[in-house]
Scaffold this motif. Structure first.
Motif, PDB file in Angstrom:
ATOM      1  N   GLY A   4       0.818  -1.205   0.000  1.00 31.16           N
ATOM      2  CA  GLY A   4       0.000   0.000   0.000  1.00 31.16           C
ATOM      3  C   GLY A   4       0.853   1.256   0.000  1.00 31.16           C
ATOM      4  O   GLY A   4       0.551   2.249  -0.682  1.00 31.16           O
ATOM      5  N   MET A   5       1.935   1.227   0.757  1.00 28.88           N
ATOM      6  CA  MET A   5       2.848   2.364   0.816  1.00 28.88           C
ATOM      7  C   MET A   5       3.523   2.576  -0.543  1.00 28.88           C
ATOM      8  O   MET A   5       3.679   3.712  -1.004  1.00 28.88           O
ATOM      9  N   SER A  29       3.208   5.764  -3.127  1.00 33.20           N
ATOM     10  CA  SER A  29       4.428   6.384  -3.635  1.00 33.20           C
ATOM     11  C   SER A  29       4.404   6.428  -5.163  1.00 33.20           C
ATOM     12  O   SER A  29       4.784   7.438  -5.775  1.00 33.20           O
ATOM     13  N   ALA A  30       3.893   5.353  -5.780  1.00 31.04           N
ATOM     14  CA  ALA A  30       3.866   5.263  -7.238  1.00 31.04           C
ATOM     15  C   ALA A  30       2.911   6.286  -7.857  1.00 31.04           C
ATOM     16  O   ALA A  30       3.195   6.850  -8.916  1.00 31.04           O
ATOM     17  N   LEU A  46      -2.908   8.640   0.770  1.00 31.41           N
ATOM     18  CA  LEU A  46      -4.308   8.286   0.993  1.00 31.41           C
ATOM     19  C   LEU A  46      -4.526   7.996   2.473  1.00 31.41           C
ATOM     20  O   LEU A  46      -3.580   7.974   3.254  1.00 31.41           O
ATOM     21  N   VAL A  47      -5.763   7.783   2.860  1.00 27.32           N
ATOM     22  CA  VAL A  47      -6.088   7.509   4.264  1.00 27.32           C
ATOM     23  C   VAL A  47      -5.821   6.034   4.544  1.00 27.32           C
ATOM     24  O   VAL A  47      -6.505   5.146   4.030  1.00 27.32           O
ATOM     25  N   LYS A  69      11.381   8.069   2.762  1.00 29.30           N
ATOM     26  CA  LYS A  69      10.645   9.096   2.031  1.00 29.30           C
ATOM     27  C   LYS A  69       9.205   9.210   2.528  1.00 29.30           C
ATOM     28  O   LYS A  69       8.670  10.316   2.679  1.00 29.30           O
ATOM     29  N   ALA A  70       8.597   8.052   2.816  1.00 26.24           N
ATOM     30  CA  ALA A  70       7.219   8.055   3.322  1.00 26.24           C
ATOM     31  C   ALA A  70       7.161   8.585   4.746  1.00 26.24           C
ATOM     32  O   ALA A  70       6.132   9.109   5.182  1.00 26.24           O
ATOM     33  N   GLY A  71       8.254   8.447   5.475  1.00 21.15           N
ATOM     34  CA  GLY A  71       8.293   8.917   6.871  1.00 21.15           C
ATOM     35  C   GLY A  71       7.402   8.121   7.799  1.00 21.15           C
ATOM     36  O   GLY A  71       6.973   8.613   8.847  1.00 21.15           O
TER      37      GLY A  71
END
Length: 325
Positions: free
Chosen positions: A167-168, A172-173, A178-179, A319-321
């Motif tokens: 999902g992450m 990113s793609a 999103l929630v 990057k997603a943190g």
């Protein structure tokens, strides 16, 4: 003195023979295969198929013990601290690599706390949604998600789970947050997707195949390099418009660091035989995957895979943190 020397030599020879016999007798009792996730989940399914077949070759039962929690790190930590005698092994998935970054205060050194047995399988992922979601293809899903980013929900089985990672990667793609809705396990997440309480999920074929075939959820793509035999009409994510979106949830078998080489060799041999078992191959095929090759079901191949995957996922996670601690 000559008789005494002869006696010493005979005693030493007997001890050597006894030690060799003791080593050859491994395993002498039940082996515990720790799965760091809940029973009934996709990794548990893989483990039980492999454990049953390995038991036949080893001549001792390999029992599966589920030690879930903390994205798989509790079970992995338990094996890392277990006695290195070959009687405790770990079957873990890609989370073995991602936890090295997701958990900034991990209780064990991912690369150095374990010995390696071999790769088991690499399970493709599927991008799926509740059956009544409006889009009909992956491009439509991406457009819909971007237009409704504040309300579209993405379910996962908890931080570090395969569904969380996929999902992450999806967010990113498409460059759109999103929630996210984390659950305590794959089962509850799938239940709410089936019930329409959440919109999207990205999870392993071992968990989504039956629902896709039954039409209870809507499938948009597989994350493998090529289409799957089990879903010939389902495009890959790349075909659907997400360049480079390829991810498989690979599984491997580990032991605590310092496990005797003889035990590792026995486990490796049993794993390779299990992966050639017709029943295992057939069941894997039903789940949309296949056994690892003999070349991959080795300690060297698993170690190389783990090292490469840690390097691959580290920048994505940073990057997603999104961290687990």
């Amino acid at each position: 003195m000559t008789r005494f020397s002869s006696l010493l030599a005979a005693t030493a020879l007997a001890a050597t023979v006894f030690a060799g016999a003791a080593q050859a007798e491994y395993p002498e009792r039940t082996i515990t295969m720790v799965v760091p996730f809940a029973a009934g989940g996709p990794t548990d399914t893989v483990a039980r198929l492999v454990a049953e077949s390995m038991s036949k070759d080893l001549g001792q039962q390999v029992i599966v013990e589920n030690v879930g929690g903390a994205g798989g790190t509790l079970g992995a930590g338990r094996v890392a601290s277990a006695e290195a005698d070959g009687y405790t092994v770990l079957l873990h998935h890609i989370g073995m690599a991602t936890s090295a970054t997701l958990y900034r205060k991990l209780a064990y050194d991912t690369l150095n706390a374990f010995d390696y047995v071999g790769l088991v399988t690499e399970v493709p992922m599927t991008i799926v949604a509740r059956k009544d979601l409006e889009p009909t293809d992956l491009k439509g899903l991406v457009d819909y998600a971007k237009a409704n980013k504040d309300t579209v929900t993405v379910a996962n089985a908890g931080i570090g789970a395969a569904s969380h990672l996929c999902g992450m990667l999806f967010m990113s793609a498409i460059e759109t947050p999103l929630v996210t809705v984390p659950y305590k396990g794959t089962g509850p997440a799938m239940t709410d997707l089936l019930g329409g309480q959440v919109d999207i999920m990205c999870d392993q074929t071992t968990n989504t195949t039956k629902q896709i075939q039954g039409g209870t959820i809507k499938a948009f793509a597989v994350t493998s390099p090529a289409r799957l035999d089990i879903f010939p009409d389902l495009p890959t994510a790349v075909e659907g418009g997400l360049p480079g979106f390829e991810v498989g949830i690979w599984h491997g078998v580990y032991t605590p660091k310092g496990t005797p080489p003889e035990a590792i060799a026995k486990l490796e041999g049993a794993l390779q035989k299990a992966l050639k078992d017709e029943n295992v191959a057939a069941r894997f095929a039903e789940l949309g995957t296949k056994p690892s090759s003999e070349a991959d079901a080795t300690p060297a191949a698993l170690k190389a895979k783990l090292e490469g995957e840690i390097a691959r996922w580290k920048p994505i996670i940073e990057k997603a943190g999104q961290y687990a601690d």
